[in-house]
Every structure is written in structure tokens, then in C-alpha cells.
Design an enzyme around this catalytic site. Sequence first.
Site, PDB file in Angstrom:
ATOM      1  N   ASN A 190      -1.785   8.750  -0.042  1.00  0.00           N
ATOM      2  CA  ASN A 190      -1.378   9.028   1.328  1.00  0.00           C
ATOM      3  C   ASN A 190      -2.480   9.600   2.199  1.00  0.00           C
ATOM      4  OD1 ASN A 190       1.415   8.173   1.489  1.00  0.00           O
ATOM      5  ND2 ASN A 190       1.694   9.615  -0.199  1.00  0.00           N
ATOM      6  N   THR A 239       9.549   3.468   2.648  1.00  0.00           N
ATOM      7  CA  THR A 239      10.733   2.775   3.140  1.00  0.00           C
ATOM      8  C   THR A 239      11.593   2.383   1.961  1.00  0.00           C
ATOM      9  OG1 THR A 239       9.736   1.846   5.108  1.00  0.00           O
ATOM     10  CG2 THR A 239      11.589   0.662   4.210  1.00  0.00           C
ATOM     11  N   THR A 262      -8.108   2.353   7.514  1.00  0.00           N
ATOM     12  CA  THR A 262      -9.077   1.272   7.715  1.00  0.00           C
ATOM     13  C   THR A 262      -9.714   0.853   6.407  1.00  0.00           C
ATOM     14  OG1 THR A 262     -10.585   3.066   8.261  1.00  0.00           O
ATOM     15  CG2 THR A 262      -9.634   1.808  10.059  1.00  0.00           C
ATOM     16  N   GLU A 275       5.543   7.362  -4.943  1.00  0.00           N
ATOM     17  CA  GLU A 275       4.089   7.283  -4.828  1.00  0.00           C
ATOM     18  C   GLU A 275       3.401   8.306  -5.716  1.00  0.00           C
ATOM     19  OE1 GLU A 275       3.612   5.301  -0.466  1.00  0.00           O
ATOM     20  OE2 GLU A 275       3.684   7.463  -0.641  1.00  0.00           O
TER      21      GLU A 275
END
Lengths: 409, 409
Positions: free
Chosen positions: B404, B196, B409, B282
Site C-alpha cells: 500500500n 474492493t 507510478t 493484503e
Amino acid sequence: MGKQSYTIVEDGGVTTPRGFKAGGLHCGLKKTERHDLGVIVCEVPASAAAVYTTNLFQAAPLLVTREALANGGALRAVVVNSGNANACTGAQGEADARTMQANAAEALGVSKDQVAVASTGVIGELLKMDRVNAGIEKLPGRLRSDEQGSDDFCQAILTTDLVKKTSCVTLTVGGKQVTIAGAAKGSGMIHPNMATMLGFVTTDAKIGSPLLQEVLREVTNVSFNMITVDGDTSTNDMLVAMASGLADNSELTRGHPDFAAFVDGLRHVCTELAKAIARDGEGATKLIETTVVGADDDEAAQAIAKTIIGSSLVKSAVYGADANWGRIIAAVGRAGVPVNVDTVDIRLGDIVVLEQSRPVVFDEEIALEYLKGDTVGIHVDLNMGSGKATAWGCDLTYDYVRINAAYRT
Amino acid sequence: MGKQSYTIVEDGGVTTPRGFKAGGLHCGLKKTERHDLGVIVCEVPASAAAVYTTNLFQAAPLLVTREALANGGALRAVVVNSGNANACTGAQGEADARTMQANAAEALGVSKDQVAVASTGVIGELLKMDRVNAGIEKLPGRLRSDEQGSDDFCQAILTTDLVKKTSCVTLTVGGKQVTIAGAAKGSGMIHPNMATMLGFVTTDAKIGSPLLQEVLREVTNVSFNMITVDGDTSTNDMLVAMASGLADNSELTRGHPDFAAFVDGLRHVCTELAKAIARDGEGATKLIETTVVGADDDEAAQAIAKTIIGSSLVKSAVYGADANWGRIIAAVGRAGVPVNVDTVDIRLGDIVVLEQSRPVVFDEEIALEYLKGDTVGIHVDLNMGSGKATAWGCDLTYDYVRINAAYRT
């Protein structure tokens, strides 16, 4: 697609249809002792068709193949080398492609106007023509009409592909048995190169070259054009089809009662090859199959399916077995086609993760197990219209980066 | 761009222009004790403008901010949270964004119609509004007009960004000193999220909201819209600009003698933020700057620059310090705009690798050294027209895949 109109031939290859021989050998373009020169020959002039890369920089062999096909639409042979793409090689590269064509024609005793040429490998280096020419002289002695011929050819077109890719079906056209087969290579690297797709289809169906061209284009749009490894389009991509007509069927036309069956069979062959290329993408550990339904039309569905399958974030998530629907819906929303943002359903295999654009609580353990499999299905229903499409790709892995970050030297 | 009409303020931030305070704190949306709620406040109603993601799935805060700006084009504050994107959260998400707006307005003593809202983080989960509301109550006590205020705000908008991103310049408009500053966040991951981009520009220039909107759009097209980390467009991307007018300059118009200087300054701030986002992509180890000149027009140059910077093969090659011009020219050829395939020059930094579309022999050792640097320039000259563009991106690395592919979890 209704009931299947064709039968899969498990060990079939490009030499299975009547009239075709093939072969391959090592002429010295690859550093290791693997095949790097191959040929498919038809004993009669075959109705032919081809589709080419949309990249503006087209390698020399594509120019030569285009010219051959423009000259009557018939082919007797296609000669292919791997290890060197003969791309960005200027006038000398074009001359070399013409020499390959002429020498193969002479060695095989066919007209050079009926010989197609394809190359894959390093960009920007001239072909070692002494090796190519010496190899071409030996090619006629390697031709075989059995499985070994198909196998040798398949090996000759590989670069860093891990597995040979073939597919074969039979079906009935006007009471006669027709066979369709194909061979392909996918995303391999030979420094400095990009992923190249080469595909070769043989069939003994009787079909005119113009109709074969139309059908090949249509089928390509829902098979080879629906796969993505990394979004890069090569200078050398080419798909060539040859139809010997030796099945002796009543000639296929759009009105022929078995026309749809033929198209189904060709679609199966091209789709299997396309999926094999996706599954064998550089560094890939999984095949991803994305199905989009309920779109305004098929084109919208295609745009969305290809955007999802091309998303580095989605591809990374699948590698990590991460049920990351947020990335999928974000891809849906940037595909450039209208979408009702309130009515999207998403499933991973059978696991519903989004319903009417709202998250659904699902069992993470079951999702993890499913995503660890070697094939992952992503299903999107837009609940708008009847447009649908399927696209194939692969996960983005450490190995993709490793393979493509390697020094050329 | 001719001579530079602005001065860079090394330690400047969003609180440097007159009239602005900012702050940030940890309210509990992030798991670790890092800031996750921030605010910028203007002591007067600021002329405001904004640009938003083109993704069809737009997060709730974007709707609320759009409404605020449609209501007179003035803002007193923008409140931002990280850790949760409030996207795909339905009617409750929209209500939550409105509550953030209303509560921030009350806490700050301004009209809620003049408060913008932005969010970044997890998709598909509802905001923990008790934490957000408690945090908002504390925000007025954290407001500062010094560097610390800007700093706290910058920290509050980060997700997995590694570094804070700010830029600040001063220039003269009608004899008065005007300051322009910005803060941004880029591609961070909070599972399950996508990259974002949020950007915030403050200035004390006097400029009307409609003209600020036009200028912001124009500048965005050559800065934020020219960066690519992975081609994915988020549901939450937003850039908000606020102009306090407290520099007391003669109001900027297109005909104002210092209008061009103002645009230059704003472009510098936005470009610096955009480049900082690309460099901090990233897993990135390098900034890639691609310049395309000699195109038919600027749009064609933009399309090519963005195709190169978005190519996974080019990005991997740069990571591997591989002078792989074959991938660059292949990207040029698939950008969808006309190119003369015989006249392309390519340089890596100062190293010429392709001239008139033909390979040039270069010193591989020197190229390797250059490509190992932390900034890599790719220069393409099409030798056709005068169109030019620059785009920024980053290399594709093992770490991109690692980040990525991580389980949510």
C-alpha cells in the site's frame, strides 16, 4: 483564530510557570538506566482538572486521581511512573496506586488527597512497590524549578517515545504575565502494552477548578482528541492540569476580557503536544495534518478529518509518498456524516488533486517531492457549510509493524 | 447452528446451480494478459437481490445495477470488469456503465433492464470503452456451464487477490436438490485503489426476489459484514445474488420447512467467501477468527468482535505470534458497548490467558507455537448475557505496508 495572543517560550517547560518544581529519577521499573519515576509539585494548592481515557478498562491510577480531584479540585502534586501501567491488576493494583499517592504525599509534605497518580507501561503486572517506594523517598531531593527539573520529568514519563515533548507560552491576563506549559508522552510500547497518552499542563494563571475543567475538556476536543496513531485507546490515557494562581491575575471567568487569549494559549500548548505525539507515533516518519472545511458543522468536519487520518490505506500511501486521492475520498465517504458527493475539493499541500469531486491532472514529480517531506497536509473542502476541523496523525510504516509484532519475551 | 443441513460441493462454482453459465477473458484493462472481463448468465430471468457499499461515493456501476434491480427484481446476467473501478468518473462514467449494460444485453440476447454491472480497479480514470466493448462482443463465445466457466469468471474479477474464491453447497428443499454457489474477490490493489469486495451468488432455488433480498441482507450481516482487512470501505463493494428457480422446489417462504436449511446453506457459502477474503487480505499471512460470547446481545458481541479484529495493535501482535492479551482487552474496552470489566475471559485457541479479567499464567512456548499457525482464534467471553458473534480478519504485516505504500507510478 485571528491574531496570536500569546508568545511562544522556546525553552519553557512545566517548571516555567510560577510555583512549580519537577523532577525525575530511575527507580528500577525500566530495564535500562533511564528515568522511570517523576513528579510535578506546586508550592500552593493548585486549581486542578483532568480528562481520562474513554476505555472501559481504566487502570488503577485513574481511579485514585479521580478521587483526589473529586475532593475539592485542588492538587499539590502528580506522581508518575513509566515501565508498568498498573492496569488489569485488580485490588492489589488499586492498593499500590494508593500507596504511591500516600508515600508521595508524605515525602513531599502535602495532603494525600491532593496528589494525582499516573502510570504507563506493561499491562497486567503488579508494580514492584519496593522500587517505587524507594524512588519516591528520593524524589524530594531531585526537585528543581529550572529547565532541568522539567527535563527530568519529561524523561521519566517516556516509554519508547523517541523525543521529549514540551510546549510553553506566555500571555497577558488582566495586565499580568501568565505562563502555560505542558509535557506529554505518546505512543510507546512496553510489552504487552498499547499506546498510552499522558499529558500534564501547568500554569500560574488564577482560574477556578470548575472553569479549568471546562476549558481543558474543550481544548482537549480540538487537540489531543484529534490525533490518531493507530486508533487504539489505552487503559491509562490521562491529561492533568494544575493552575497555581501565582501570576496574581484577576481571576479568569468566561466574561474576562483575556479569557479567549488564555484559551488560545492553552490550545497552543495542547495542540503542540498532540502534534508531537502524532509525529513521534510508533514507526512514524511523517506528521500528517488533515484539515476539513466547508462541512455542515464542526462535528461533521471532525468525523471526516479523523476518518482520513485513521485510514491505514491513507497512512500507507503517505509513507510511500503516493498522491493517492482515491483513498482520501473513500475515507470521506465512509465517515458517517452527510457529504455532497459532487462538490469535494482535495489538496495535498498546495497541489490540487480533486475539484468538485473530479480528478485534476497534477504534476506527479512535484507531488512526490511534497509527499517526501516530513509534514504532509491533506486539505478537504466539502463546499457545503462553515464547519471545519483539523486532525493529526502519522504514516503507517514497516517500523510500526516491526515494533508491534515483536515478541513480548 | 445444530446439525448441518447442507453438503459441501468441493469443486462447485457459480455454474454448478442449474441454469447458469459463466466466462471470462482478457480485454485489455489489466496490463498483464490476465482475465479482466467476466460474465454470469442465467438461461431464465433469475430472482435477484443485491447489497451495496455504505460509502457515500458510490461508483457508476452501482447506480446502474440498482436501477436494473428496481425494475422487477429479475436478472439475466451480471457483467464485471477488473482493472478499473469506474469510480469518481462523473457523467461519462455513468454513461460508460450504461453502455456496458446495453452492449452485454445485446451480445447475450437479453433485456438490458436485466443486466447488472460491477467494476473494480483504479479510481478516477475513465474506462477504455473500445476494449470493453470489443471484449463484450467476445463474451458469448466464452460462456461455459462447467467448472472452467466458473474458473474463468473468478479469474476475471481478481485484482491483486492471490487466490480465486469460490464456495458451493447442496441441500434439499421440499424434496428437491438445491445448489447454492458463490464467487468473490477481496482486497486487491490496483493503484490508486482501495480494497474492493465483489461477491456473486448463484442458486437454482425457487425463491422470490423480495425474500431473497431479505435473506441476503441477513446473511451478509453475519458474513461479509463481519470481516475487516483494514477498515476501509470501498466505493465499489457489491454482492449480487441470482436464483434461477430451476431446482423446481416448492417456493421458499419464511414458513417453508426447509427455509432454515436454505439460509444455513447460503450463510455457509457467504461465510466461506468472507473468510477467504480475510485470509487473502493484503499482505496477510494468517486468518484471525474472533468469537465473542456472553454479551448483552448479538449486536454488542458484533461491535466487540469487529473492534478486536480491526485493531492494528492486535493484528500486528498476531503477525508477531505475540500472545498479547492486553491489546485484546483494550479493544474490548473501547468498542462502545457496555462491558462488565471484572468478568472477562480470553482464550487464544485453547490457551486461557485471562480469567475474570485477571491474567492467567500460561506456557509462552505453547502459545507461540499456536500463534505461528495459519489460523488464529481469539475467544472472548464477557459472562454477561447470551449475545454472540464471530468476525474474521488478518494480521498486519510488512507486506501490507509495502503493497500500500507503493508508488502508483
